[in-house]
Design an enzyme around this catalytic site. Structure first.
Site, PDB file in Angstrom:
ATOM      1  N   THR A 188      -5.969   1.741   8.259  1.00  0.00           N
ATOM      2  CA  THR A 188      -6.527   1.004   9.401  1.00  0.00           C
ATOM      3  C   THR A 188      -5.713   1.284  10.656  1.00  0.00           C
ATOM      4  O   THR A 188      -4.479   1.269  10.622  1.00  0.00           O
ATOM      5  CB  THR A 188      -6.529  -0.512   9.117  1.00  0.00           C
ATOM      6  OG1 THR A 188      -7.251  -0.769   7.911  1.00  0.00           O
ATOM      7  CG2 THR A 188      -7.164  -1.285  10.253  1.00  0.00           C
ATOM      8  N   LEU A 226      -1.066  -4.124   8.761  1.00  0.00           N
ATOM      9  CA  LEU A 226      -2.370  -3.470   8.735  1.00  0.00           C
ATOM     10  C   LEU A 226      -2.367  -2.509   7.559  1.00  0.00           C
ATOM     11  O   LEU A 226      -1.336  -1.884   7.275  1.00  0.00           O
ATOM     12  CB  LEU A 226      -2.630  -2.685  10.030  1.00  0.00           C
ATOM     13  CG  LEU A 226      -2.840  -3.471  11.322  1.00  0.00           C
ATOM     14  CD1 LEU A 226      -3.017  -2.501  12.489  1.00  0.00           C
ATOM     15  CD2 LEU A 226      -4.040  -4.403  11.233  1.00  0.00           C
ATOM     16  N   ASP A 227      -3.507  -2.388   6.878  1.00  0.00           N
ATOM     17  CA  ASP A 227      -3.603  -1.416   5.800  1.00  0.00           C
ATOM     18  C   ASP A 227      -3.247  -0.033   6.343  1.00  0.00           C
ATOM     19  O   ASP A 227      -3.504   0.283   7.513  1.00  0.00           O
ATOM     20  CB  ASP A 227      -5.027  -1.357   5.239  1.00  0.00           C
ATOM     21  CG  ASP A 227      -5.432  -2.649   4.555  1.00  0.00           C
ATOM     22  OD1 ASP A 227      -4.549  -3.443   4.217  1.00  0.00           O
ATOM     23  OD2 ASP A 227      -6.647  -2.840   4.372  1.00  0.00           O
ATOM     24  N   ARG A 228      -2.718   0.785   5.482  1.00  0.00           N
ATOM     25  CA  ARG A 228      -2.331   2.142   5.886  1.00  0.00           C
ATOM     26  C   ARG A 228      -3.455   2.902   6.605  1.00  0.00           C
ATOM     27  O   ARG A 228      -3.222   3.518   7.650  1.00  0.00           O
ATOM     28  CB  ARG A 228      -1.866   2.909   4.652  1.00  0.00           C
ATOM     29  CG  ARG A 228      -1.396   4.316   4.934  1.00  0.00           C
ATOM     30  CD  ARG A 228      -0.894   4.955   3.651  1.00  0.00           C
ATOM     31  NE  ARG A 228      -0.225   6.215   3.903  1.00  0.00           N
ATOM     32  CZ  ARG A 228       0.524   6.844   3.002  1.00  0.00           C
ATOM     33  NH1 ARG A 228       0.710   6.327   1.808  1.00  0.00           N
ATOM     34  NH2 ARG A 228       1.099   7.994   3.297  1.00  0.00           N
TER      35      ARG A 228
END
Length: 234
Positions: free
Chosen positions: A58, A54-56
């Site tokens: 998110t 997951l993106d940082r």
């Protein structure tokens, strides 16, 4: 302490907080901070292996394998698109259709090559508030979207929504600076309003169907309440 959503002897799913990196990267190699992998490993006392990312900024459901030898099986589920991922995002504007798809190729940030990318969406709800956030209209409209990416390109959902000009609130890289500034000043928004709310897959060991759900975080729910969304429906 990291919130554990579901666990078996083979895998463990957590609720990743916004701003927490999944694991150490070259970009963050010098940063003195904790990572989801490190925190979870220390919390349960054993090695874990991230199945996806997951993106940082998110938040939401993040899956780890407890056994290194099972990692290829889990990754194959994602690579062969047998995993269903659902996200919630608060965006600028209201899409013209209640549901639809963003089916536009995205440029690979490393190779520069175009890659197919598809994201389905449904409008969960929308509101209009009496604030001029752009200097052009007396009111502003926002939508809560449910999104299902069918491919896993870098920042796919964020980039698809930016292409459609339905920028996710709090997105520093792909968002709208005017909207972000307004929400920082008006509602003290500090986070990206994108949440991985559900992950469904077939356990490659037991062959059982699994669905893991994560409630939206407090900072996200607070903004929804401030804007007048019926949060009890989320």
């Amino acid at each position: 302490m990291i919130e554990i959503l579901k666990e078996t002897e083979d895998w463990i799913a957590i609720n990743k907080a916004a701003g927490l990196l999944v694991h150490r990267t070259k970009i963050a190699a010098e940063e003195k901070e904790y990572f989801a992998l490190q925190l979870l490993r220390d919390q349960i006392g054993q090695a874990v292996y991230p199945v996806h990312r997951l993106d940082r900024p998110t938040s939401g459901v993040l899956l780890f394998s407890k056994k290194k030898e099972l990692l290829p099986l889990f990754k194959a589920e994602f690579a062969e698109r047998r995993v269903r991922k659902n996200y919630l995002a608060l965006v600028r504007g209201i899409p013209s259709l209640e549901q639809g798809s963003f089916d536009r190729a995205l440029t690979n940030e490393r190779s520069g090559k175009l890659q197919e990318a598809k994201t389905d969406y449904q409008v969960v709800n929308s509101v209009e508030i009496p604030f001029d956030t752009t200097g052009r209209y007396p009111t502003s409209r926002y939508s809560l979207l449910s999104l299902q990416p069918f491919t896993g390109r870098t920042h796919q959902i964020r980039r698809h929504l930016a292409q459609a000009r339905h920028y996710i609130l709090g997105d520093k890289k792909h968002g709208d600076n005017k909207q972000n500034k307004f929400f920082e000043q008006q509602f003290n928004l500090q986070n990206l309003l994108l949440h991985a709310s559900e992950l469904s897959f077939q356990d490659p060991v037991s062959q059982q169907s699994v669905s893991i759900h994560s409630e939206i975080p407090v900072h996200f729910r607070t903004i929804l309440k401030e804007l007048g969304f019926p949060v009890e429906e989320v």
